[in-house]
Design a protein around this motif. Structure first.
Motif, PDB file in Angstrom:
ATOM      1  N   SER A 272       0.857  -1.191   0.000  1.00  0.00           N
ATOM      2  CA  SER A 272       0.000   0.000   0.000  1.00  0.00           C
ATOM      3  C   SER A 272       0.893   1.242   0.000  1.00  0.00           C
ATOM      4  O   SER A 272       2.089   1.155   0.222  1.00  0.00           O
ATOM      5  CB  SER A 272      -0.932  -0.009   1.207  1.00  0.00           C
ATOM      6  N   ASN A 273       0.305   2.392  -0.277  1.00  0.00           N
ATOM      7  CA  ASN A 273       1.155   3.584  -0.353  1.00  0.00           C
ATOM      8  C   ASN A 273       1.316   4.234   1.021  1.00  0.00           C
ATOM      9  O   ASN A 273       0.646   3.875   1.977  1.00  0.00           O
ATOM     10  CB  ASN A 273       0.611   4.582  -1.375  1.00  0.00           C
ATOM     11  N   TYR A 274       2.252   5.201   1.086  1.00  0.00           N
ATOM     12  CA  TYR A 274       2.560   5.830   2.367  1.00  0.00           C
ATOM     13  C   TYR A 274       1.518   6.865   2.776  1.00  0.00           C
ATOM     14  O   TYR A 274       1.526   7.353   3.887  1.00  0.00           O
ATOM     15  CB  TYR A 274       3.929   6.509   2.301  1.00  0.00           C
ATOM     16  N   LYS A 275       0.637   7.208   1.841  1.00  0.00           N
ATOM     17  CA  LYS A 275      -0.291   8.303   2.127  1.00  0.00           C
ATOM     18  C   LYS A 275      -1.225   7.977   3.286  1.00  0.00           C
ATOM     19  O   LYS A 275      -1.597   8.837   4.057  1.00  0.00           O
ATOM     20  CB  LYS A 275      -1.117   8.622   0.866  1.00  0.00           C
ATOM     21  N   SER A 276      -1.576   6.665   3.374  1.00  0.00           N
ATOM     22  CA  SER A 276      -2.540   6.301   4.413  1.00  0.00           C
ATOM     23  C   SER A 276      -1.915   6.224   5.805  1.00  0.00           C
ATOM     24  O   SER A 276      -2.617   6.068   6.793  1.00  0.00           O
ATOM     25  CB  SER A 276      -3.190   4.968   4.050  1.00  0.00           C
TER      26      SER A 276
ATOM     27  N   LEU B 246      -0.391   8.513   7.734  1.00  0.00           N
ATOM     28  CA  LEU B 246      -0.834   9.583   8.631  1.00  0.00           C
ATOM     29  C   LEU B 246      -2.288   9.402   9.023  1.00  0.00           C
ATOM     30  O   LEU B 246      -2.688   9.629  10.162  1.00  0.00           O
ATOM     31  CB  LEU B 246      -0.645  10.940   7.959  1.00  0.00           C
ATOM     32  N   GLN B 247      -3.058   8.941   8.034  1.00  0.00           N
ATOM     33  CA  GLN B 247      -4.478   8.723   8.264  1.00  0.00           C
ATOM     34  C   GLN B 247      -4.723   7.713   9.392  1.00  0.00           C
ATOM     35  O   GLN B 247      -5.504   7.979  10.302  1.00  0.00           O
ATOM     36  CB  GLN B 247      -5.058   8.168   6.973  1.00  0.00           C
ATOM     37  N   VAL B 248      -4.037   6.567   9.310  1.00  0.00           N
ATOM     38  CA  VAL B 248      -4.273   5.543  10.341  1.00  0.00           C
ATOM     39  C   VAL B 248      -3.687   5.976  11.685  1.00  0.00           C
ATOM     40  O   VAL B 248      -4.255   5.678  12.741  1.00  0.00           O
ATOM     41  CB  VAL B 248      -3.738   4.144   9.938  1.00  0.00           C
ATOM     42  N   LEU B 249      -2.559   6.695  11.642  1.00  0.00           N
ATOM     43  CA  LEU B 249      -1.995   7.198  12.903  1.00  0.00           C
ATOM     44  C   LEU B 249      -2.981   8.156  13.568  1.00  0.00           C
ATOM     45  O   LEU B 249      -3.155   8.169  14.784  1.00  0.00           O
ATOM     46  CB  LEU B 249      -0.661   7.900  12.656  1.00  0.00           C
ATOM     47  N   ASN B 250      -3.621   8.939  12.726  1.00  0.00           N
ATOM     48  CA  ASN B 250      -4.635   9.866  13.198  1.00  0.00           C
ATOM     49  C   ASN B 250      -5.787   9.117  13.856  1.00  0.00           C
ATOM     50  O   ASN B 250      -6.264   9.482  14.929  1.00  0.00           O
ATOM     51  CB  ASN B 250      -5.162  10.642  11.994  1.00  0.00           C
TER      52      ASN B 250
ATOM     53  N   LEU C 148      -0.730   1.264  17.893  1.00  0.00           N
ATOM     54  CA  LEU C 148       0.085   1.284  16.674  1.00  0.00           C
ATOM     55  C   LEU C 148      -0.142  -0.001  15.876  1.00  0.00           C
ATOM     56  O   LEU C 148      -0.212   0.023  14.643  1.00  0.00           O
ATOM     57  CB  LEU C 148       1.575   1.434  17.019  1.00  0.00           C
ATOM     58  N   ALA C 149      -0.273  -1.103  16.604  1.00  0.00           N
ATOM     59  CA  ALA C 149      -0.518  -2.380  15.919  1.00  0.00           C
ATOM     60  C   ALA C 149      -1.864  -2.352  15.197  1.00  0.00           C
ATOM     61  O   ALA C 149      -1.997  -2.875  14.089  1.00  0.00           O
ATOM     62  CB  ALA C 149      -0.470  -3.531  16.920  1.00  0.00           C
ATOM     63  N   ILE C 150      -2.848  -1.728  15.820  1.00  0.00           N
ATOM     64  CA  ILE C 150      -4.145  -1.614  15.157  1.00  0.00           C
ATOM     65  C   ILE C 150      -4.021  -0.711  13.927  1.00  0.00           C
ATOM     66  O   ILE C 150      -4.561  -1.007  12.868  1.00  0.00           O
ATOM     67  CB  ILE C 150      -5.218  -1.088  16.144  1.00  0.00           C
ATOM     68  N   ALA C 151      -3.240   0.353  14.078  1.00  0.00           N
ATOM     69  CA  ALA C 151      -3.009   1.245  12.935  1.00  0.00           C
ATOM     70  C   ALA C 151      -2.362   0.474  11.789  1.00  0.00           C
ATOM     71  O   ALA C 151      -2.763   0.602  10.629  1.00  0.00           O
ATOM     72  CB  ALA C 151      -2.123   2.415  13.363  1.00  0.00           C
ATOM     73  N   ALA C 152      -1.368  -0.355  12.139  1.00  0.00           N
ATOM     74  CA  ALA C 152      -0.681  -1.143  11.108  1.00  0.00           C
ATOM     75  C   ALA C 152      -1.653  -2.098  10.428  1.00  0.00           C
ATOM     76  O   ALA C 152      -1.621  -2.272   9.208  1.00  0.00           O
ATOM     77  CB  ALA C 152       0.470  -1.933  11.734  1.00  0.00           C
ATOM     78  N   ALA C 153      -2.535  -2.682  11.243  1.00  0.00           N
ATOM     79  CA  ALA C 153      -3.505  -3.622  10.670  1.00  0.00           C
ATOM     80  C   ALA C 153      -4.471  -2.900   9.728  1.00  0.00           C
ATOM     81  O   ALA C 153      -5.004  -3.500   8.802  1.00  0.00           O
ATOM     82  CB  ALA C 153      -4.267  -4.324  11.789  1.00  0.00           C
ATOM     83  N   LEU C 154      -4.669  -1.622   9.976  1.00  0.00           N
ATOM     84  CA  LEU C 154      -5.627  -0.864   9.163  1.00  0.00           C
ATOM     85  C   LEU C 154      -5.043  -0.312   7.870  1.00  0.00           C
ATOM     86  O   LEU C 154      -5.773   0.140   6.994  1.00  0.00           O
ATOM     87  CB  LEU C 154      -6.190   0.308   9.974  1.00  0.00           C
ATOM     88  N   LEU C 155      -3.717  -0.346   7.756  1.00  0.00           N
ATOM     89  CA  LEU C 155      -3.091   0.124   6.513  1.00  0.00           C
ATOM     90  C   LEU C 155      -3.632  -0.715   5.361  1.00  0.00           C
ATOM     91  O   LEU C 155      -3.969  -1.874   5.541  1.00  0.00           O
ATOM     92  CB  LEU C 155      -1.573  -0.052   6.577  1.00  0.00           C
ATOM     93  N   ASN C 156      -3.701  -0.137   4.191  1.00  0.00           N
ATOM     94  CA  ASN C 156      -4.180  -0.895   3.034  1.00  0.00           C
ATOM     95  C   ASN C 156      -5.689  -1.111   3.077  1.00  0.00           C
ATOM     96  O   ASN C 156      -6.232  -1.873   2.302  1.00  0.00           O
ATOM     97  CB  ASN C 156      -3.474  -2.263   2.960  1.00  0.00           C
ATOM     98  N   ASN C 157      -6.351  -0.449   4.040  1.00  0.00           N
ATOM     99  CA  ASN C 157      -7.800  -0.503   4.142  1.00  0.00           C
ATOM    100  C   ASN C 157      -8.373  -1.911   3.969  1.00  0.00           C
ATOM    101  O   ASN C 157      -9.133  -2.182   3.042  1.00  0.00           O
ATOM    102  CB  ASN C 157      -8.403   0.439   3.086  1.00  0.00           C
ATOM    103  N   PRO C 158      -8.049  -2.824   4.887  1.00  0.00           N
ATOM    104  CA  PRO C 158      -8.485  -4.216   4.729  1.00  0.00           C
ATOM    105  C   PRO C 158      -9.979  -4.378   4.968  1.00  0.00           C
ATOM    106  O   PRO C 158     -10.591  -3.555   5.634  1.00  0.00           O
ATOM    107  CB  PRO C 158      -7.697  -4.949   5.812  1.00  0.00           C
TER     108      PRO C 158
END
Lengths: 326, 256
Positions: A131-135, A137-141, A164-174
């Motif tokens: 996935s791209n880096y744009k998301s 900041l979004q998930v950290l937010n 942070l682990a939840i944020a990581a899991a949310l990357l790539n909008n699963p």
């Protein structure tokens, strides 16, 4: 994604609406289908012929005491533990890079490089997931860590690591989020935050699979539940049917046999159990102490005592485990 | 190349990596400086040592002793992934187990290239300073020594990766790696005839950078039988492939 679910701010509503909305509109698609999965560690049968299906849009709780096989089961379907026997599919397909990218998962512990900052760690996760880096900041937010993006992981508190682990899991909008004991080791505030976060994510229409040993957590958050013990499935179904905390009434009168006589005839009494000088009564849905009192009075019995006794979830959980354990 | 990018994200901010690389560079320079003062047969080796093209062989032979350092670095990087449980997370997030090994192999190739380039710079610097009759033929005559060194470094690091992935714990893996390369295999060499032990992995790796003046030594004592460099390189590449395959098999069988 699902307007009905999104509108409801209240946690309980999200739960109910989310479940119903999915069943009404979309055809039921099994996100995860586990068929006869087993795993043995030496003499310990960690998971024993486990079969279950997780429907799209549900918040599926896997409930069981520590060592009941929750993490092993999730480990197997996440491709990090080799199944002893049995199969599973994600979205109706065998596991692959493509299915993995549709699932965000947190298994047991937050796993990051301690010397890297939150943002760097998420960059690695983003690269792995394609996935791209744009998301980032979004998930950290979303998890409330945007202020700490330049802090190294080892400087985080346990709650922040978990978020942070939840944020990581949310990357790539699963489409699916797998969370294993997400509130383990958190303080009450952290627990509340994480639960709120889960409900917020669920409100976006994502399917969530949540393993927990906390009954109250599953009851508060999930729509469906599977109860595990010694690696075996003890019960499965909607939370409100499996873990219905039905209230009990305790009534007392001068003549218990008379009370029992009346109770036998009342249509809205589901069950009762006479004790020495009281009777424990369970009523059908929608009936309460008022109806019971009225009926008793009409039958000519005056109650000397009428108290409401909430049956604890723990008691019910033990009942499930005991009744299926013969 | 995505895998390489992921590895760079991990390595570049990692202080341990830079410390080990700095130790290597400093030690290498120190050894090169001091060895010119070594006295053989009452005569200082002197600046003749730096003369090209012979210096390429001296240089790579000297550098071969520091392969253990690179091995330790690779072990640290591999066992970290177990300690931080990032192998597990990355498999969950979409990498295959083959890609985990491949990513580490890229790191190995990267470190090998870095070290080879460092040697090239050292060789040219000292060589150009101290070679009087400098012709292109002289300067680059035996530069293939660098290519053999590269294969050797890759080989040691592949061996280290195998131990790291097998043992999981950094301390134990480092001990096992050094014990195997420096004690166990040499002990086996003593037991076996040269004709057999020359095919063993560490000996194959070693024969890629033969000791300068080995021919001289062989005339005085019983000659040690070594493979020729091209043959050794071919075998070494085979061993590297095998070690990577074993590493993959371990990850494949094992629960992360």
């Amino acid at each position: 994604m699902h307007p009905i679910a999104k509108q409801s701010g209240n946690a309980i509503f999200v739960k109910a609406d989310n479940g119903r909305a999915k069943y009404k509109h979309a055809p039921v698609v099994d996100v995860l289908d586990i068929d006869n999965l087993s795993k043995r560690y030496g003499s310990i049968q960690a998971v024993d012929r486990l079969s279950l299906k997780v429907a799209q849009g549900s918040i599926y709780g896997i409930l069981g005491p520590n060592g009941s096989g929750k993490t092993t089961t999730l480990g197997m379907v996440l491709d990090v533990v080799r199944p002893g026997s049995g199969t599973y599919t994600w979205f109706g397909q065998p596991i692959s890079k493509e299915t993995k990218h549709r699932v965000g998962a947190l298994l047991e512990t937050p796993n990051f490089y301690p010397y890297l900052t939150a943002r760097k760690n998420l960059q690695i996760v983003a690269d792995v997931k394609g996935s791209n880096y744009k998301s980032i900041l979004q998930v950290l937010n979303l998890v409330g860590l945007e202020q700490r993006k330049h802090t190294t992981f080892k400087g985080f508190s346990l709650g922040m690591k978990q978020r942070l682990a939840i944020a990581a899991a949310l990357l790539n909008n699963p489409e699916v989020l797998v969370l294993d004991e997400p509130t383990n080791g958190l303080d009450p505030e952290g627990i509340a935050e994480v639960r709120e976060l889960i409900l917020k994510i669920a409100a976006e229409g994502k399917t969530i699979i949540l393993a927990s040993h906390l009954l109250d957590e599953v009851e508060k958050v999930c729509t469906h539940v599977a109860v595990l013990q010694h690696g075996q499935l003890r019960a499965e179904g909607r939370v409100d049917t499996i873990l219905s905390a039905k209230d009990q009434l305790i009534i007392g009168a001068d003549s218990i046999p008379e009370v029992v006589e009346v109770l036998r005839k009342l249509p809205f009494v589901e069950a009762f159990q006479p004790e020495r000088d009281t009777v424990h009564v369970t009523l059908h849905e929608g009936f309460g102490s008022k109806e019971l009192n009225k009926a008793m009075f009409e039958a000519g019995v005056t109650l000397s005592r009428l108290t409401l006794h909430r049956k604890s979830l723990e008691a019910q959980f033990l009942e499930i485990i005991k009744s299926e354990n013969r | 190349m995505n895998l390489l990018r992921i590895e760079l994200h991990k390595i570049l901010p990692y202080r341990t990596v830079w410390v080990i690389l700095a130790i290597y560079a400093v030690l290498m320079l120190l050894v090169l400086y001091s060895s010119s003062q070594v006295t053989i047969n009452g005569r200082e080796l002197g600046y003749d040592m730096y003369k090209l093209p012979g210096f390429w062989q001296t240089l790579t032979y000297t550098a071969s002793f520091f392969n253990l350092l690179f091995g330790i670095l690779v072990i640290v990087l591999a066992t970290d992934e177990y300690t931080f449980r990032t192998f597990r997370q990355q498999v969950i997030d979409g990498l295959s187990k083959a890609e985990l090994v491949l990513a580490k192999f890229y790191v190995i190739l990267g470190l090998g290239s870095l070290s080879t380039i460092f040697l090239l710079i050292l060789g040219l610097y000292f060589g150009l300073l101290y070679t009087s009759d400098l012709t292109p033929a002289a300067a680059f005559g035996k530069i293939d020594a660098l290519a053999y060194y590269f294969v050797q470094a890759t080989g040691y690091m592949a061996l280290a990766l195998f131990f790291g992935i097998l043992i999981k714990k950094s301390g134990l893996s480092i001990i096992a790696f050094i014990a195997y390369a420096q004690v166990i295999e040499p002990l086996v060499h003593l037991r076996l005839p040269d004709s057999a032990d020359k095919f063993m992995p560490v000996k194959v790796f070693k024969s890629l950078t033969p000791m300068p003046g080995q021919n001289l030594l062989d005339q005085l004592t019983t000659p040690t039988e070594l493979l020729t460099q091209p043959y050794a390189a071919t075998l070494a590449i085979g061993y590297i492939a095998l070690l990577l395959l074993f590493s993959y098999a371990i990850l494949k069988i094992r629960d992360l």
